[in-house]
Design a protein around this motif. Structure first.
Motif, PDB file in Angstrom:
ATOM      1  N   LEU A   1      30.133 -52.469  16.206  1.00  0.00           N
ATOM      2  CA  LEU A   1      28.741 -52.831  15.912  1.00  0.00           C
ATOM      3  C   LEU A   1      28.220 -53.838  16.924  1.00  0.00           C
ATOM      4  CD1 LEU A   1      28.909 -55.890  14.488  1.00  0.00           C
ATOM      5  CD2 LEU A   1      29.633 -54.539  12.566  1.00  0.00           C
ATOM      6  N   TRP A   2      26.905 -54.028  16.871  1.00  0.00           N
ATOM      7  CA  TRP A   2      26.220 -55.062  17.659  1.00  0.00           C
ATOM      8  C   TRP A   2      25.831 -56.157  16.681  1.00  0.00           C
ATOM      9  CZ3 TRP A   2      25.660 -55.263  22.856  1.00  0.00           C
ATOM     10  CH2 TRP A   2      25.909 -54.089  23.574  1.00  0.00           C
ATOM     11  N   ARG A   3      26.036 -57.415  17.087  1.00  0.00           N
ATOM     12  CA  ARG A   3      25.686 -58.550  16.243  1.00  0.00           C
ATOM     13  C   ARG A   3      24.844 -59.527  17.041  1.00  0.00           C
ATOM     14  NH1 ARG A   3      26.132 -62.599  13.182  1.00  0.00           N
ATOM     15  NH2 ARG A   3      27.659 -63.686  12.061  1.00  0.00           N
ATOM     16  N   CYS A   4      23.773 -60.015  16.436  1.00  0.00           N
ATOM     17  CA  CYS A   4      22.896 -60.982  17.085  1.00  0.00           C
ATOM     18  C   CYS A   4      23.494 -62.377  16.913  1.00  0.00           C
ATOM     19  CB  CYS A   4      21.491 -60.942  16.493  1.00  0.00           C
ATOM     20  SG  CYS A   4      20.378 -62.140  17.251  1.00  0.00           S
ATOM     21  N   ALA A   5      23.710 -63.073  18.019  1.00  0.00           N
ATOM     22  CA  ALA A   5      24.293 -64.414  17.976  1.00  0.00           C
ATOM     23  C   ALA A   5      23.299 -65.439  17.428  1.00  0.00           C
ATOM     24  CB  ALA A   5      24.751 -64.825  19.367  1.00  0.00           C
ATOM     25  N   ALA A   6      22.019 -65.141  17.470  1.00  0.00           N
ATOM     26  CA  ALA A   6      21.009 -66.097  17.011  1.00  0.00           C
ATOM     27  C   ALA A   6      20.760 -66.022  15.511  1.00  0.00           C
ATOM     28  CB  ALA A   6      19.702 -65.870  17.764  1.00  0.00           C
ATOM     29  N   CYS A   7      20.604 -64.817  14.972  1.00  0.00           N
ATOM     30  CA  CYS A   7      20.223 -64.697  13.554  1.00  0.00           C
ATOM     31  C   CYS A   7      21.286 -64.020  12.696  1.00  0.00           C
ATOM     32  CB  CYS A   7      18.899 -63.965  13.415  1.00  0.00           C
ATOM     33  SG  CYS A   7      18.980 -62.210  13.829  1.00  0.00           S
ATOM     34  N   GLY A   8      22.295 -63.396  13.320  1.00  0.00           N
ATOM     35  CA  GLY A   8      23.367 -62.778  12.552  1.00  0.00           C
ATOM     36  C   GLY A   8      23.118 -61.340  12.135  1.00  0.00           C
ATOM     37  N   ALA A   9      22.022 -60.733  12.554  1.00  0.00           N
ATOM     38  CA  ALA A   9      21.752 -59.340  12.204  1.00  0.00           C
ATOM     39  C   ALA A   9      22.810 -58.438  12.829  1.00  0.00           C
ATOM     40  CB  ALA A   9      20.365 -58.931  12.695  1.00  0.00           C
ATOM     41  N   GLU A  10      23.184 -57.375  12.111  1.00  0.00           N
ATOM     42  CA  GLU A  10      24.179 -56.432  12.602  1.00  0.00           C
ATOM     43  C   GLU A  10      23.639 -55.019  12.532  1.00  0.00           C
ATOM     44  OE1 GLU A  10      27.667 -56.997  10.265  1.00  0.00           O
ATOM     45  OE2 GLU A  10      28.255 -58.806  11.336  1.00  0.00           O
ATOM     46  N   THR A  11      24.084 -54.193  13.474  1.00  0.00           N
ATOM     47  CA  THR A  11      23.688 -52.786  13.506  1.00  0.00           C
ATOM     48  C   THR A  11      24.837 -51.981  14.112  1.00  0.00           C
ATOM     49  OG1 THR A  11      21.968 -51.239  14.190  1.00  0.00           O
ATOM     50  CG2 THR A  11      22.526 -52.954  15.745  1.00  0.00           C
ATOM     51  N   PRO A  12      25.026 -50.730  13.697  1.00  0.00           N
ATOM     52  CA  PRO A  12      26.110 -49.924  14.250  1.00  0.00           C
ATOM     53  C   PRO A  12      25.972 -49.747  15.761  1.00  0.00           C
ATOM     54  CG  PRO A  12      25.168 -48.858  12.328  1.00  0.00           C
ATOM     55  CD  PRO A  12      24.303 -50.034  12.633  1.00  0.00           C
ATOM     56  N   ASP A  13      27.109 -49.622  16.426  1.00  0.00           N
ATOM     57  CA  ASP A  13      27.145 -49.468  17.878  1.00  0.00           C
ATOM     58  C   ASP A  13      26.676 -48.066  18.249  1.00  0.00           C
ATOM     59  OD1 ASP A  13      27.588 -49.589  20.555  1.00  0.00           O
ATOM     60  OD2 ASP A  13      29.757 -49.845  20.426  1.00  0.00           O
ATOM     61  N   ALA A  14      25.592 -48.010  19.017  1.00  0.00           N
ATOM     62  CA  ALA A  14      25.061 -46.731  19.497  1.00  0.00           C
ATOM     63  C   ALA A  14      25.199 -46.637  21.014  1.00  0.00           C
ATOM     64  CB  ALA A  14      23.604 -46.580  19.081  1.00  0.00           C
ATOM     65  N   GLY A  15      26.068 -47.452  21.599  1.00  0.00           N
ATOM     66  CA  GLY A  15      26.291 -47.399  23.030  1.00  0.00           C
ATOM     67  C   GLY A  15      25.571 -48.467  23.832  1.00  0.00           C
ATOM     68  N   ARG A  16      24.460 -48.961  23.317  1.00  0.00           N
ATOM     69  CA  ARG A  16      23.728 -50.023  24.010  1.00  0.00           C
ATOM     70  C   ARG A  16      23.049 -50.916  22.970  1.00  0.00           C
ATOM     71  NH1 ARG A  16      18.660 -46.805  26.703  1.00  0.00           N
ATOM     72  NH2 ARG A  16      17.674 -46.319  24.746  1.00  0.00           N
ATOM     73  N   PRO A  17      22.676 -52.121  23.351  1.00  0.00           N
ATOM     74  CA  PRO A  17      22.110 -53.052  22.363  1.00  0.00           C
ATOM     75  C   PRO A  17      20.753 -52.586  21.834  1.00  0.00           C
ATOM     76  CG  PRO A  17      21.988 -53.986  24.568  1.00  0.00           C
ATOM     77  CD  PRO A  17      22.779 -52.721  24.674  1.00  0.00           C
ATOM     78  N   PRO A  18      20.409 -53.007  20.630  1.00  0.00           N
ATOM     79  CA  PRO A  18      19.096 -52.649  20.059  1.00  0.00           C
ATOM     80  C   PRO A  18      17.957 -53.205  20.903  1.00  0.00           C
ATOM     81  CG  PRO A  18      20.525 -53.633  18.399  1.00  0.00           C
ATOM     82  CD  PRO A  18      21.207 -53.793  19.700  1.00  0.00           C
ATOM     83  N   ARG A  19      16.813 -52.543  20.844  1.00  0.00           N
ATOM     84  CA  ARG A  19      15.637 -52.985  21.588  1.00  0.00           C
ATOM     85  C   ARG A  19      14.689 -53.791  20.707  1.00  0.00           C
ATOM     86  NH1 ARG A  19      14.546 -50.413  26.421  1.00  0.00           N
ATOM     87  NH2 ARG A  19      12.338 -50.697  26.073  1.00  0.00           N
ATOM     88  N   HIS A  20      14.919 -53.758  19.409  1.00  0.00           N
ATOM     89  CA  HIS A  20      14.023 -54.444  18.477  1.00  0.00           C
ATOM     90  C   HIS A  20      14.788 -55.530  17.724  1.00  0.00           C
ATOM     91  CE1 HIS A  20      10.974 -51.386  19.113  1.00  0.00           C
ATOM     92  NE2 HIS A  20      11.942 -50.499  19.017  1.00  0.00           N
ATOM     93  N   CYS A  21      14.099 -56.581  17.410  1.00  0.00           N
ATOM     94  CA  CYS A  21      14.683 -57.656  16.627  1.00  0.00           C
ATOM     95  C   CYS A  21      14.848 -57.164  15.195  1.00  0.00           C
ATOM     96  CB  CYS A  21      13.796 -58.887  16.666  1.00  0.00           C
ATOM     97  SG  CYS A  21      14.504 -60.274  15.789  1.00  0.00           S
ATOM     98  N   LEU A  22      16.022 -57.342  14.617  1.00  0.00           N
ATOM     99  CA  LEU A  22      16.296 -56.883  13.270  1.00  0.00           C
ATOM    100  C   LEU A  22      16.306 -58.016  12.256  1.00  0.00           C
ATOM    101  CD1 LEU A  22      19.172 -54.406  14.168  1.00  0.00           C
ATOM    102  CD2 LEU A  22      16.759 -53.897  13.825  1.00  0.00           C
ATOM    103  N   ARG A  23      15.746 -59.147  12.650  1.00  0.00           N
ATOM    104  CA  ARG A  23      15.678 -60.308  11.786  1.00  0.00           C
ATOM    105  C   ARG A  23      14.884 -59.998  10.534  1.00  0.00           C
ATOM    106  NH1 ARG A  23      14.964 -64.401  15.968  1.00  0.00           N
ATOM    107  NH2 ARG A  23      13.167 -63.145  16.389  1.00  0.00           N
ATOM    108  N   LYS A  24      15.368 -60.473   9.418  1.00  0.00           N
ATOM    109  CA  LYS A  24      14.616 -60.343   8.173  1.00  0.00           C
ATOM    110  C   LYS A  24      13.643 -61.512   8.093  1.00  0.00           C
ATOM    111  CE  LYS A  24      17.631 -57.462   5.809  1.00  0.00           C
ATOM    112  NZ  LYS A  24      17.849 -56.331   6.554  1.00  0.00           N
ATOM    113  N   SER A  25      12.353 -61.256   8.345  1.00  0.00           N
ATOM    114  CA  SER A  25      11.378 -62.349   8.335  1.00  0.00           C
ATOM    115  C   SER A  25      10.500 -62.279   7.124  1.00  0.00           C
ATOM    116  CB  SER A  25      10.469 -62.337   9.539  1.00  0.00           C
ATOM    117  OG  SER A  25      10.927 -61.678  10.623  1.00  0.00           O
TER     118      SER A  25
END
Length: 63
Positions: free
Chosen positions: A39-63
């Motif tokens: 998976l990919w994990r954001c070091a700033a907010c802790g959001a996680e998403t399955p590994d699709a080969g490259r990092p996400p392009r959108h912020c997944l923060r729950k705001s």
């Protein structure tokens, strides 16, 4: 010559707008790949998403 300057300014603004549309990442997004967990994990907010080969392009923060 008088028409060239406004045309150049318009071209620069158009380029900046088009290049900005491709990404919505904010400065706070710091994606790190965790290959062991797959998976990919954001070091700033802790959001996680399955590994699709490259990092996400959108912020997944729950705001």
């Amino acid at each position: 010559m008088l028409l060239l300057l406004p045309l150049l300014a318009l071209a620069v603004l158009l380029y900046l707008w088009l290049s900005r549309r491709g990404s919505t990442l904010t400065r706070q997004c710091l994606w790190r790949q965790n290959r062991a967990r797959g998976l990919w994990r954001c070091a700033a907010c802790g959001a996680e998403t399955p590994d699709a080969g490259r990092p996400p392009r959108h912020c997944l923060r729950k705001s």
